[in-house]
Design a protein around this motif. Structure first.
Motif, short mmCIF file in Angstrom:
data_model
loop_
_atom_site.label_atom_id
_atom_site.label_comp_id
_atom_site.label_asym_id
_atom_site.label_seq_id
_atom_site.Cartn_x
_atom_site.Cartn_y
_atom_site.Cartn_z
N HIS A 1 1.26 -1.21 -0.36
CA HIS A 1 -0.44 0.23 0.08
C HIS A 1 0.70 1.11 0.40
O HIS A 1 0.65 2.61 -0.55
CB HIS A 1 -0.81 -0.15 1.23
N GLN A 2 1.91 0.70 0.38
CA GLN A 2 2.90 2.46 0.51
C GLN A 2 3.08 2.39 -1.05
O GLN A 2 3.53 3.36 -1.42
CB GLN A 2 4.64 1.94 1.25
N LYS A 3 3.80 1.09 -1.72
CA LYS A 3 3.79 1.42 -3.29
C LYS A 3 2.93 2.07 -3.75
O LYS A 3 2.54 3.17 -4.40
CB LYS A 3 4.40 -0.07 -3.32
N ALA A 4 1.86 1.89 -3.45
CA ALA A 4 0.17 2.04 -4.43
C ALA A 4 0.35 3.29 -3.91
O ALA A 4 -0.56 4.11 -5.27
CB ALA A 4 -0.40 0.99 -4.04
N PHE A 5 0.32 4.25 -2.74
CA PHE A 5 0.14 6.00 -2.88
C PHE A 5 1.38 6.46 -2.89
O PHE A 5 1.63 7.48 -2.81
CB PHE A 5 -0.23 5.68 -1.62
N GLY A 6 2.65 5.42 -3.48
CA GLY A 6 3.74 6.49 -4.01
C GLY A 6 3.98 7.13 -2.47
O GLY A 6 5.01 7.52 -2.24
N GLN A 7 4.39 5.83 -1.62
CA GLN A 7 4.67 6.40 -0.25
C GLN A 7 6.27 6.10 0.19
O GLN A 7 7.00 6.23 1.24
CB GLN A 7 3.75 6.10 0.49
N MET A 8 7.08 5.47 -0.80
CA MET A 8 8.46 4.93 -0.36
C MET A 8 9.38 6.07 -0.60
O MET A 8 10.44 6.06 0.52
CB MET A 8 8.79 3.95 -1.90
N ALA A 9 9.10 7.12 -0.95
CA ALA A 9 9.85 7.93 -0.87
C ALA A 9 10.29 9.62 -0.01
O ALA A 9 11.92 8.32 0.69
CB ALA A 9 9.59 9.03 -2.77
N PRO A 10 9.40 9.11 0.72
CA PRO A 10 9.66 9.90 2.28
C PRO A 10 10.39 8.77 2.93
O PRO A 10 11.13 9.74 3.63
CB PRO A 10 8.45 10.24 2.24
N VAL A 11 10.07 7.51 2.86
CA VAL A 11 10.68 6.75 3.53
C VAL A 11 12.65 6.56 3.66
O VAL A 11 13.02 7.09 4.76
CB VAL A 11 10.15 5.48 3.13
N GLN A 12 12.94 6.99 2.17
CA GLN A 12 13.77 6.68 1.92
C GLN A 12 14.78 7.89 2.05
O GLN A 12 16.06 8.47 2.43
CB GLN A 12 13.97 6.81 -0.02
N ARG A 13 13.95 9.16 1.73
CA ARG A 13 14.53 10.41 2.09
C ARG A 13 14.70 10.02 3.85
O ARG A 13 15.68 11.08 3.62
CB ARG A 13 13.10 11.52 2.49
N LEU A 14 13.87 9.74 4.55
CA LEU A 14 14.31 10.37 6.02
C LEU A 14 15.63 8.83 6.38
O LEU A 14 16.44 9.64 6.93
CB LEU A 14 13.12 9.62 6.68
N LEU A 15 15.79 7.68 5.69
CA LEU A 15 16.81 6.96 6.10
C LEU A 15 18.19 7.64 4.86
O LEU A 15 19.39 7.12 5.89
CB LEU A 15 16.75 5.04 5.82
N ALA A 16 17.93 8.54 4.56
CA ALA A 16 19.20 9.17 3.86
C ALA A 16 19.95 9.91 4.32
O ALA A 16 20.80 10.32 4.11
CB ALA A 16 18.85 9.64 1.98
N ARG A 17 19.40 10.74 5.80
CA ARG A 17 20.16 11.88 6.27
C ARG A 17 20.10 11.17 7.71
O ARG A 17 21.04 11.90 8.41
CB ARG A 17 18.31 12.84 6.58
N ILE A 18 20.33 9.66 7.90
CA ILE A 18 20.84 9.32 9.25
C ILE A 18 22.35 9.13 8.61
O ILE A 18 22.82 8.21 7.93
CB ILE A 18 20.42 7.61 9.38
N PRO A 19 23.41 9.71 9.10
CA PRO A 19 25.29 9.40 9.22
C PRO A 19 25.61 8.18 8.69
O PRO A 19 24.70 7.44 9.54
CB PRO A 19 25.74 10.35 10.20
N GLY A 20 26.12 8.25 8.22
CA GLY A 20 26.50 6.53 7.67
C GLY A 20 25.95 5.61 7.28
O GLY A 20 26.77 4.44 6.96
#
Length: 972
Positions: free
Chosen positions: A872-891
């Motif tokens: 359902h995340q994929k169906a509603f295009g909601q994976m980009a916010p998840v990836q964006r937040l994880l990208a902010r974790i250093p290293g």
């Protein structure tokens, strides 16, 4: 109505081939349609496991005097893959790549091989099969060969007939022959040589007529390729395979097909040319082609407007469409030297300026070129173009764009005048039309918009066909330029090509197949194209009035909306893809037409229109049809015509529940949110399956819960909101049943993140003495009244906060997104605007980042994360916010698993009858990737079912993203 009685030939086939034969009315109905306007129910369907099975089927069909129809993806647009015959579904098993010879640049394949799969196997060798049709994700090589398919780059690579070297065929009498290049002077005395000699004699006898009547345009696929039989063909060594290419399964069965391969193109560039008028685009094509492009593809204004309505295309269009052009030409250059490609792209811009369409040319209408040298943008442009047909068919009106004149081909200097005259024809008949596709070769896919449920629409269909083909004759063009003849165009061979050519076609057919075993009535001796008895929507077609569960406003509302929604399936088969995306997970496992979005939609249409007999909607056969649908909602996003099978399944389950009641197992699952507050006090009893001998066996015998699958463990504690909640919170934290009672640590982590981000929050609910609930467990059981009651109770509790601007935030995608999807279609007072403020946890945090809020995140122990997205995340295009937040974790390096559905799907993974399929779905890509991950890699999945599937199937714990964000915040 589909006849429920088993035809005699089906019984004979079943005796010989057993379960490989499908003979029930539901199964035959699923094979009665292709992507055309026609519906013809087969007498039986055979899903052969080997070529030996095909030979048996031919023997039985011949002895019974019943026709045989080989079929690949079933996506033909002219009716050539439907017939009153025994259908051979070759796509499931007859799909081996037999040989790849990189030195000779050839490949030999069985007919059921899908083009994308073949090209994936060829890529390591630097080769591809360049007949690049837009349906490459499901088009089979056998179907493409039978159709003489072309593709967007035929200006460079030619048609199928130019790329098929040889065909090993099974003939109607049961003998075999190899069709390939022959020396007419060296033919012997074998039956195959005698056949070739007779064919070549026909070519020599009719040479003058063939030369005079065969259109001299870039594409012509009408009738049989008689020009391949001319004495001058291929320098005097004609390729006899060309007579089978484009024959639509009417002459022989192609067992093995040997293909000519080409080197993979290197780097490419694209330019998207914008035009202020359609005619200007048509006039420009001949000048653009002089630059040597590999493709020039058209989109008209109508296609652009439809594409903008489809969520999956809207972001891509924004990248390469400027303003409101009347037409776009997508131009590709793919020479071996990238510098040359860039030079030609610059030349394209200069040409557009010369034609008066450069950006900002003084005194000229706005136009110009959007350059796309980057591969990522090129892929997006190409994907939109590939979906052109489905974009066209996304119209929700009763009238649809109809394929019957769409493949006419004219010379480029005539293209503008030809399309002007077409538009005059449309205007005279009071209809509109859509234009797209292969401008480079003068073959535009033109579809008038007609309502073929009414006789007036059918009469207009006939009139437009006759008038259009008269115009095509005037320009010495071809009436059949790509998609074949089938029912829709075969009738016009005589008026377009002459009686003597049609007589020659008949002679070829009789020489190959004197008893008419192979796909009769196509190319030779066809029915009238407007014979309504062959139509999908034939006289008398209709649905009884019934109140649907959901409102379907885009398709006509509560009474008729469901009918319109189901009929949106155009059978083009995008759901048959096995590569990118999520759709359709059950088909990826079983490869059965029944377990496919298209198969389910066709079954539902036939049942609800009365064609499968009384009670079909609530029958066991319908339940079987829907059984493996995991309601992943992938079709909601990935089906370009928007066939939402997850909602349609609820409609079916609700009807069955009303007629037959709801089983005990389903009631136990549905009522979980009700009894969970009390069950948590008895974890030892609720966990009995895990410790009590025989409990798992009893659960399977009594409830149908798979003994092989441990049920979720009830913990000894549950979630309790943190003390000190804000009085006027900006955020209400929605605690779903699954995280509240099974994994409370996830909600506690979410609280820590919200507090650390400085967002005042409070718990959402309770209301009327109970925790809030989205109602999804009731929907899954077809208990719609209970679901609606739970939604209404929760909506009333959330509304005050939402109306004052707060957000409701939660963790479980299937629960939270219910308020965006089902709730607005079930509740009278829950608008989509309110549902949009019920947000996933990461979605809300990403929104706050955009607003300038800080989100302090430090390093975590893991250096790598493997992320699986909930369907359902994929169906509603909601994976980009998840990836964006994880990208902010250093290293931290995060990899998104390219997976379809995990197969968990709530109770689906625990049901005895679906547990095996559930595991098979997970094994397609997800579980192997998890097992292969480094032990130090953290596995992330926001879905409760996904985490359980990963833990049980791969032996690795999976965490909600909230827990990793909480750890990162604590280390900041």
């Amino acid at each position: 109505m589909t006849d429920s009685r088993m035809p005699p030939v089906a019984g004979r086939l079943a005796e010989a081939l057993g379960p490989r034969v499908l003979s029930g009315a539901f199964d035959r109905g699923r094979y009665a349609t292709d992507a055309s306007i026609y519906q013809v129910t087969p007498q039986a369907v055979v899903v052969p496991e080997s070529l030996a099975d095909v030979e048996v089927a031919l023997d039985v069909a011949r002895s019974e005097g019943v026709p045989l129809l080989p079929r690949g993806g079933g996506t033909s647009q002219c009716g050539q893959t439907v017939n009153d015959a025994v259908v051979l579904d070759l796509s499931r098993n007859i799909n081996r790549i037999l040989e790849i010879d990189p030195e000779a640049r050839t490949a030999t394949v069985e007919p059921g091989v899908v083009l994308d799969h073949l090209n994936a196997a060829l890529k390591p060798h630097g080769l591809w099969y360049p007949v690049d049709v837009s349906t490459a994700s499901r088009a089979t090589i056998g179907g493409m060969t039978a159709n003489n398919s072309c593709g967007a780059r035929s200006i460079r690579y030619g048609m199928s007939r130019d790329n098929v070297l040889a065909i090993d065929a099974l003939l109607a009498d049961g003998s075999r022959a190899r069709f390939g290049a022959v020396d007419p002077e060296a033919l012997g005395n074998t039956p195959a040589d005698a056949l070739f000699r007779d064919l070549l004699a026909l070519g020599a006898r009719e040479a003058a007529e063939i030369e005079a009547r065969t259109p001299k345009v870039a594409r012509h696929v009408g009738g049989y390729n008689l020009d391949a039989l001319l004495p001058s063909a291929r320098g005097g060594r004609p390729n006899m395979a060309e007579i089978l290419v484009g024959s639509e399964g009417t002459l022989a069965f192609s067992e093995r097909i040997t293909l000519k391969l080409s080197p993979l193109p290197g780097e490419k560039v694209m330019g998207v040319c914008h035009f202020p008028s359609f005619r200007a685009a048509m006039e420009a094509v001949q000048h653009i082609v002089a630059l040597g492009p590999t493709a020039v593809e058209l989109f008209d204004r109508t296609i652009l407007e439809l594409a903008r309505r489809i969520p999956m295309f809207r972001p891509s269009l924004a990248k390469f469409v400027r303003g409101e052009p009347e037409a776009l030409l997508m131009v590709e250059f793919a020479e071996t030297d990238q510098a040359e490609n860039l030079r030609r792209l610059a030349g394209l811009g200069a040409l557009m300026s010369e034609l008066g369409f450069g950006w900002g040319v003084p005194g000229k209408a706005e136009g110009g070129v959007v350059e796309a040298p980057e591969p990522a943008l090129q892929r997006e442009i190409t994907e939109v173009r590939k979906q052109g047909l489905n974009i066209m068919m996304s119209m929700t009106t009763e009238a649809k764009p109809v394929s019957f004149i769409e493949d006419c081909c004219v010379d480029l200097p005539d293209l503008a005048d030809y399309t002007d005259r077409l538009q005059e024809i449309f205007a005279r008949h009071g209809v509109s039309g859509t234009f797209y596709a292969h401008a480079s070769v003068g073959t535009l896919h033109v579809r008038p918009v007609l309502n073929l449920k009414e006789q007036a629409g059918v009469s207009t269909l006939r009139a437009i066909a006759e008038e259009t083909f008269e115009v095509v004759r005037h320009y010495r063009g071809a009436h059949s330029g790509e998609h074949g003849d089938g029912i829709i165009r075969s009738e016009f061979h005589e008026s377009m090509l002459g009686g003597r050519m049609v007589a020659a076609f008949g002679e070829v057919k009789r020489r190959f197949d004197p008893d008419g075993i192979f796909n009769p009535g196509r190319i030779v001796d066809p029915p009238r194209m407007d014979d309504r008895s062959l139509f999908r929507y034939r006289p008398g077609y209709g649905w009884p009035e019934r109140e649907s569960v959901f409102r379907w406003p885009a398709h006509g509302g509560a009474g008729r909306g469901l009918q319109g929604a189901v009929e949106m399936c155009n059978n083009n088969g995008a759901c048959r893809k096995l590569g990118e995306g999520v759709m359709c997970p059950s088909y990826r496992v079983t490869r059965a037409e029944r377990d496919l979005t298209r198969g389910r939609a066709n079954t539902l249409r036939l049942a609800m229109s009365g064609q499968l007999g009384p009670g079909a909607l609530t029958s066991d056969e319908m339940a079987e049809t829907m059984k493996l649908c995991v309601s992943c909602k992938a079709c909601r996003r990935e089906c370009p015509t928007g066939v939402d099978m997850a909602r349609m399944k609820i409609e079916v389950q609700a009807a069955r529940a009303a007629a037959r009641g709801v089983g005990l197992r389903e009631r136990l699952v549905a009522h979980l949110p009700r009894y969970a507050p009390w069950a948590r006090y008895l974890p030892w009893a609720m966990n009995a399956q895990r410790w009590l001998p025989g409990a798992a066996w009893a659960g399977e015998r009594l409830l149908g819960l798979a003994a092989s699958r441990p049920l979720p463990r009830w913990p000894f504690d549950s979630y309790h909101p943190a003390a000190g909640a804000a009085e006027a919170p900006e955020v209400l934290l929605f605690a779903d049943t699954f995280n509240r009672y099974f994994e409370p640590e996830n909600l506690r982590a979410a609280e820590r993140v919200l507090a650390g981000a400085g967002r005042p929050f409070a718990p959402a609910g309770p209301a009327r003495g109970r925790p809030l609930c989205c109602g999804r467990t009731y929907l899954a059981a077809g208990m719609v009244d209970e679901a609606r009651a739970e939604m209404a109770r929760t909506a009333a509790a959330l509304r005050p906060a939402l109306e004052r601007g707060a957000a409701v935030v939660g963790l479980e995608p299937s629960c939270l997104l219910t308020f965006r999807d089902e709730a607005p279609a079930l509740l009278d007072d829950w608008p989509e605007a309110l549902g949009a403020r019920v947000m996933l946890f990461e979605e809300y945090l990403a929104e706050r980042l955009d607003a300038g809020d800080a989100l302090p995140l430090g390093p975590v122990r893991a250096r790598r994360a493997l992320l699986h997205g909930h369907c359902h995340q994929k169906a509603f295009g909601q994976m980009a916010p998840v990836q964006r937040l994880l990208a902010r974790i250093p290293g931290l390096t995060t990899e998104l698993v390219p997976s379809s559905c995990c197969g968990g799907a709530g109770a689906f993974q625990y049901q005895a009858e679906t547990a095996e399929t559930s595991r098979a779905m997970a094994e397609l890509s997800l579980l192997p990737r998890v097992r292969g991950a480094d032990p130090e890699t953290v596995i992330l999945a926001d879905g409760t079912s996904c985490r359980h599937q990963i833990a049980d199937g791969a032996g690795r714990p999976a965490a909600h993203v909230a827990t990793l964000l909480a750890a990162a915040m604590e280390s900041a």
